[in-house]
Design a protein around this motif. Structure first.
Motif, PDB file in Angstrom:
ATOM      1  N   PRO A  70      32.052  47.166  19.618  1.00 24.61           N
ATOM      2  CA  PRO A  70      33.491  47.389  19.427  1.00 24.61           C
ATOM      3  C   PRO A  70      33.935  48.778  19.864  1.00 24.61           C
ATOM      4  CG  PRO A  70      32.552  46.280  17.515  1.00 24.61           C
ATOM      5  CD  PRO A  70      31.396  46.658  18.397  1.00 24.61           C
ATOM      6  N   LEU A  71      33.068  49.777  19.667  1.00 27.30           N
ATOM      7  CA  LEU A  71      33.418  51.142  20.062  1.00 27.30           C
ATOM      8  C   LEU A  71      33.453  51.289  21.576  1.00 27.30           C
ATOM      9  CD1 LEU A  71      34.127  53.977  19.178  1.00 27.30           C
ATOM     10  CD2 LEU A  71      31.680  54.486  18.986  1.00 27.30           C
ATOM     11  N   SER A  72      32.493  50.669  22.269  1.00 25.87           N
ATOM     12  CA  SER A  72      32.492  50.768  23.733  1.00 25.87           C
ATOM     13  C   SER A  72      33.693  50.034  24.326  1.00 25.87           C
ATOM     14  CB  SER A  72      31.179  50.238  24.313  1.00 25.87           C
ATOM     15  OG  SER A  72      31.047  48.845  24.134  1.00 25.87           O
ATOM     16  N   SER A  73      34.107  48.932  23.717  1.00 25.97           N
ATOM     17  CA  SER A  73      35.291  48.211  24.199  1.00 25.97           C
ATOM     18  C   SER A  73      36.544  49.065  24.029  1.00 25.97           C
ATOM     19  CB  SER A  73      35.460  46.894  23.436  1.00 25.97           C
ATOM     20  OG  SER A  73      34.375  46.026  23.700  1.00 25.97           O
ATOM     21  N   PHE A  74      36.644  49.730  22.879  1.00 33.03           N
ATOM     22  CA  PHE A  74      37.765  50.636  22.605  1.00 33.03           C
ATOM     23  C   PHE A  74      37.828  51.739  23.658  1.00 33.03           C
ATOM     24  CE2 PHE A  74      39.061  54.702  20.770  1.00 33.03           C
ATOM     25  CZ  PHE A  74      40.286  54.410  20.181  1.00 33.03           C
ATOM     26  N   PHE A  75      36.685  52.361  23.932  1.00 32.10           N
ATOM     27  CA  PHE A  75      36.674  53.480  24.874  1.00 32.10           C
ATOM     28  C   PHE A  75      36.904  52.995  26.300  1.00 32.10           C
ATOM     29  CE2 PHE A  75      34.502  56.527  27.684  1.00 32.10           C
ATOM     30  CZ  PHE A  75      35.243  57.663  27.381  1.00 32.10           C
ATOM     31  N   GLY A  76      36.363  51.840  26.647  1.00 31.39           N
ATOM     32  CA  GLY A  76      36.574  51.295  27.982  1.00 31.39           C
ATOM     33  C   GLY A  76      38.049  51.038  28.261  1.00 31.39           C
ATOM     34  N   ARG A  77      38.734  50.451  27.292  1.00 25.89           N
ATOM     35  CA  ARG A  77      40.170  50.214  27.454  1.00 25.89           C
ATOM     36  C   ARG A  77      40.929  51.545  27.549  1.00 25.89           C
ATOM     37  NH1 ARG A  77      38.966  46.307  23.465  1.00 25.89           N
ATOM     38  NH2 ARG A  77      39.881  47.630  21.847  1.00 25.89           N
ATOM     39  N   ALA A  78      40.467  52.527  26.770  1.00 24.83           N
ATOM     40  CA  ALA A  78      41.101  53.843  26.817  1.00 24.83           C
ATOM     41  C   ALA A  78      40.995  54.449  28.216  1.00 24.83           C
ATOM     42  CB  ALA A  78      40.456  54.763  25.788  1.00 24.83           C
ATOM     43  N   LEU A  79      39.807  54.404  28.816  1.00 31.09           N
ATOM     44  CA  LEU A  79      39.596  54.961  30.155  1.00 31.09           C
ATOM     45  C   LEU A  79      40.494  54.282  31.190  1.00 31.09           C
ATOM     46  CD1 LEU A  79      35.810  55.604  31.002  1.00 31.09           C
ATOM     47  CD2 LEU A  79      37.703  57.224  31.114  1.00 31.09           C
ATOM     48  N   VAL A  80      40.542  52.957  31.153  1.00 29.49           N
ATOM     49  CA  VAL A  80      41.328  52.211  32.136  1.00 29.49           C
ATOM     50  C   VAL A  80      42.814  52.519  31.978  1.00 29.49           C
ATOM     51  CG1 VAL A  80      42.069  49.904  32.819  1.00 29.49           C
ATOM     52  CG2 VAL A  80      39.644  50.374  32.481  1.00 29.49           C
ATOM     53  N   GLU A  81      43.301  52.511  30.739  1.00 29.25           N
ATOM     54  CA  GLU A  81      44.733  52.730  30.529  1.00 29.25           C
ATOM     55  C   GLU A  81      45.147  54.165  30.847  1.00 29.25           C
ATOM     56  OE1 GLU A  81      46.814  51.243  27.229  1.00 29.25           O
ATOM     57  OE2 GLU A  81      45.644  49.398  27.070  1.00 29.25           O
ATOM     58  N   TYR A  82      44.324  55.134  30.479  1.00 30.21           N
ATOM     59  CA  TYR A  82      44.694  56.525  30.713  1.00 30.21           C
ATOM     60  C   TYR A  82      44.737  56.851  32.197  1.00 30.21           C
ATOM     61  CZ  TYR A  82      45.070  61.550  29.918  1.00 30.21           C
ATOM     62  OH  TYR A  82      45.514  62.854  29.888  1.00 30.21           O
ATOM     63  N   THR A  83      43.808  56.302  32.949  1.00 38.18           N
ATOM     64  CA  THR A  83      43.693  56.637  34.376  1.00 38.18           C
ATOM     65  C   THR A  83      44.384  55.634  35.286  1.00 38.18           C
ATOM     66  OG1 THR A  83      41.595  55.418  34.556  1.00 38.18           O
ATOM     67  CG2 THR A  83      41.469  57.754  33.959  1.00 38.18           C
ATOM     68  N   ASP A  84      44.849  54.510  34.713  1.00 36.27           N
ATOM     69  CA  ASP A  84      45.459  53.428  35.504  1.00 36.27           C
ATOM     70  C   ASP A  84      44.494  52.941  36.586  1.00 36.27           C
ATOM     71  OD1 ASP A  84      47.481  51.637  36.138  1.00 36.27           O
ATOM     72  OD2 ASP A  84      48.331  52.959  37.668  1.00 36.27           O
ATOM     73  N   ALA A  85      43.221  52.818  36.207  1.00 34.10           N
ATOM     74  CA  ALA A  85      42.195  52.364  37.143  1.00 34.10           C
ATOM     75  C   ALA A  85      42.068  50.845  37.102  1.00 34.10           C
ATOM     76  CB  ALA A  85      40.857  53.014  36.798  1.00 34.10           C
ATOM     77  N   ASP A  86      41.377  50.290  38.099  1.00 37.27           N
ATOM     78  CA  ASP A  86      41.116  48.845  38.114  1.00 37.27           C
ATOM     79  C   ASP A  86      40.031  48.467  37.126  1.00 37.27           C
ATOM     80  OD1 ASP A  86      42.903  48.121  40.354  1.00 37.27           O
ATOM     81  OD2 ASP A  86      41.526  49.363  41.527  1.00 37.27           O
ATOM     82  N   CYS A  87      39.071  49.384  36.919  1.00 30.84           N
ATOM     83  CA  CYS A  87      37.918  49.081  36.080  1.00 30.84           C
ATOM     84  C   CYS A  87      37.271  50.393  35.652  1.00 30.84           C
ATOM     85  CB  CYS A  87      36.911  48.205  36.831  1.00 30.84           C
ATOM     86  SG  CYS A  87      36.459  48.868  38.461  1.00 30.84           S
ATOM     87  N   ALA A  88      36.297  50.287  34.763  1.00 32.70           N
ATOM     88  CA  ALA A  88      35.640  51.497  34.257  1.00 32.70           C
ATOM     89  C   ALA A  88      34.155  51.252  34.083  1.00 32.70           C
ATOM     90  CB  ALA A  88      36.262  51.935  32.931  1.00 32.70           C
ATOM     91  N   MET A  89      33.393  52.350  34.110  1.00 29.12           N
ATOM     92  CA  MET A  89      31.950  52.306  33.899  1.00 29.12           C
ATOM     93  C   MET A  89      31.530  53.582  33.185  1.00 29.12           C
ATOM     94  SD  MET A  89      28.915  52.359  36.790  1.00 29.12           S
ATOM     95  CE  MET A  89      29.282  54.075  37.214  1.00 29.12           C
ATOM     96  N   PHE A  90      30.706  53.431  32.161  1.00 32.57           N
ATOM     97  CA  PHE A  90      30.174  54.576  31.414  1.00 32.57           C
ATOM     98  C   PHE A  90      28.936  54.105  30.681  1.00 32.57           C
ATOM     99  CE2 PHE A  90      33.369  52.337  29.017  1.00 32.57           C
ATOM    100  CZ  PHE A  90      32.799  52.160  27.763  1.00 32.57           C
ATOM    101  N   ASN A  91      28.213  55.028  30.061  1.00 30.41           N
ATOM    102  CA  ASN A  91      26.977  54.649  29.363  1.00 30.41           C
ATOM    103  C   ASN A  91      27.181  54.695  27.858  1.00 30.41           C
ATOM    104  OD1 ASN A  91      27.112  57.575  29.839  1.00 30.41           O
ATOM    105  ND2 ASN A  91      25.165  57.664  28.731  1.00 30.41           N
TER     106      ASN A  91
END
Length: 464
Positions: A298-319
């Motif tokens: 749940p935490l990685s999903s939260f952060f993934g959505r945060a990255l995409v929305e903040y940067t207006d990117a198509d997708c995100a990747m992190f560890n």
């Protein structure tokens, strides 16, 4: 036995990275050495070679680095240069104001304003004069992270050439030249080969340790490793004509320094002060968000959505290894965000061709990576953990999608990721790709922003 008329003592630290566990011993050691040398009428100078500040420590984060300056003041430092942690993990305003209360000089010859002028909080060099009239020229320089400094509103110059230019500028005004170099061991060796006029290079950045120094031509290189394990000591001997006739380096381990009963208490006081300064509420978290190191959570999903929305990117990747704790239900404070994401890591958007994005995705699926230990790159955890993808997935046919778009060669895609993945160690293709770093925002700032947005959205819905 060589006949000399005076001796200069230099003490130095580097790459402390806000590791304060041994700072009480180091501070006491430095103050006692200065008292001893002054009693003998010997010249003594104390320098830090950068990366004293590290925002992973609550005291540094809570005081915006000004607590580090207080510690340096109390320990009697004469001058410092900056490392990349001071230079590119603080906003321009925060760095400009960092040394307002400093009782020491900030020496740095290769950082400028965009118009080429010298910032008013530093000086390219400083010439100290001992009571016996020996003139000691001190020059400082830091590593050249061009794009990062530019994004923050600074201009960074090539350090070796800046140092050599400054050496030639002051050479006739000095008897001894010292360089505070936050450039790394390779650059220091090159500098010593190219500029023999420098007597001593005090090094940093690559965390190298010289227990007895290293002589390159006639230049003595010295460095104390990392994390406040050692203090360096240089002895420079001069003859009656104020010419250098001897140089010697040693390091002193903190275990050989006096320890007092209250030292642990003093360190805990710093931690508590930092935590108290970060009790500001950021957002209300409606449900607990747990972390998982080797799978999505749940935490990685939260952060993934945060990255995409903040940067207006198509997708995100992190560890997944970036998460150092969970987000519990209730009010989330700056302290909790800092504890969960202590890394001085910035978000970044990389523009990739479809074939390149597929290459990155396949490489990130490496089954050995989750248990890989990571050191450096701004990462403050231990293991890589699973690579997490947001809005980037393969369907049952093995076709890769970024959001609702199938990834196709020739098309362009915006991948939001962590800056540490653009340095070439894991994904060489990301190092050369077109990219945009978000600065001075750190990844914990993105998490805080997204939490606020979610809370506002819920509030607006409830009012409708």
């Amino acid at each position: 036995m060589k006949n000399y008329s005076d001796t200069i003592h230099l003490y130095h630290t580097n790459d402390v990275h806000s590791h304060f566990d041994s700072w009480p011993q180091i501070s006491r050691f430095l103050r006692s050495k200065r008292e001893m040398h002054e009693a003998k009428n010997e010249a003594c100078y104390v320098f830090d070679i950068g990366d004293h500040v590290d925002r992973s420590h609550p005291y540094t984060e809570g005081t915006a680095g000004k607590g580090n300056v207080e510690l340096l003041n109390h320990s009697g430092y004469d001058a410092v240069t900056i490392g990349n942690n001071e230079g590119i993990t603080l906003s321009k305003k925060a760095l400009t104001n960092l040394y307002d209360g400093a009782n020491f000089d900030v020496i740095l010859c290769n950082l400028k304003e965009p118009d080429g002028s010298t910032p008013n909080w530093l000086e390219p060099y400083h010439i100290y004069e001992t009571e016996k009239g020996i003139r000691i020229g001190v020059i400082g320089a830091t590593a050249m992270y061009t794009e990062f400094y530019q994004r923050l509103g600074w201009h960074i110059e090539e350090p070796r050439q800046s140092i050599i230019k400054t050496v030639h500028q002051i050479q006739g005004q000095t008897d001894v030249i010292i360089c505070l170099s936050h450039l790394g061991i390779h650059e220091d060796r090159l500098l010593a080969e190219e500029c023999g006029e420098i007597d001593v290079i005090l090094g940093a950045h690559t965390h190298h340790l010289f227990t007895e120094g290293e002589l390159v031509n006639e230049t003595l290189l010295a460095a104390t490793g990392k994390f406040a394990e050692y203090v360096g000591h240089i002895t420079i001997s001069l003859n009656e004509s104020n010419r250098v006739i001897g140089k010697k380096a040693e390091v002193i381990h903190v275990n050989k320094m006096e320890r007092l009963k209250d030292d642990i208490k003093d360190v805990n006081t710093l931690i508590n002060a930092g935590n108290e300064a970060m009790e500001e509420k950021v957002f209300y978290n409606a449900e607990p968000l747990k972390q998982q190191l080797f799978k999505e959570s749940p935490l990685s999903s939260f952060f993934g959505r945060a990255l995409v929305e903040y940067t207006d990117a198509d997708c995100a990747m992190f560890n997944a290894g970036i998460f150092m704790g969970n987000l519990e239900e209730g009010w989330v404070t700056r302290r909790q965000l800092h504890s969960m994401l202590p890394h001085p890591i910035n978000p970044c958007v990389v523009i990739l061709d479809g074939s390149e994005l597929l290459e990155v995705y396949n490489l990130a699926e490496n089954k050995d990576w989750p248990k890989l230990e990571i050191k450096g790159l701004g990462f403050r955890g231990t293991l890589m953990g699973k690579m997490i993808f947001e809005r980037l997935y393969k369907n049952k046919l093995g076709e890769l999608f970024a959001g609702n778009r199938q990834v196709m060669p020739g098309d362009k895609y915006k991948l939001a990721t962590l800056d540490m993945f653009t340095f070439g160690f894991f994904f060489p293709i990301l190092q050369e790709a077109k990219k945009e770093y978000y600065m001075p925002e750190l990844i914990r700032d993105i998490a805080g922003w997204y939490g606020k947005q979610k809370a506002l959205d819920k509030m607006n819905l409830s009012e409708q």
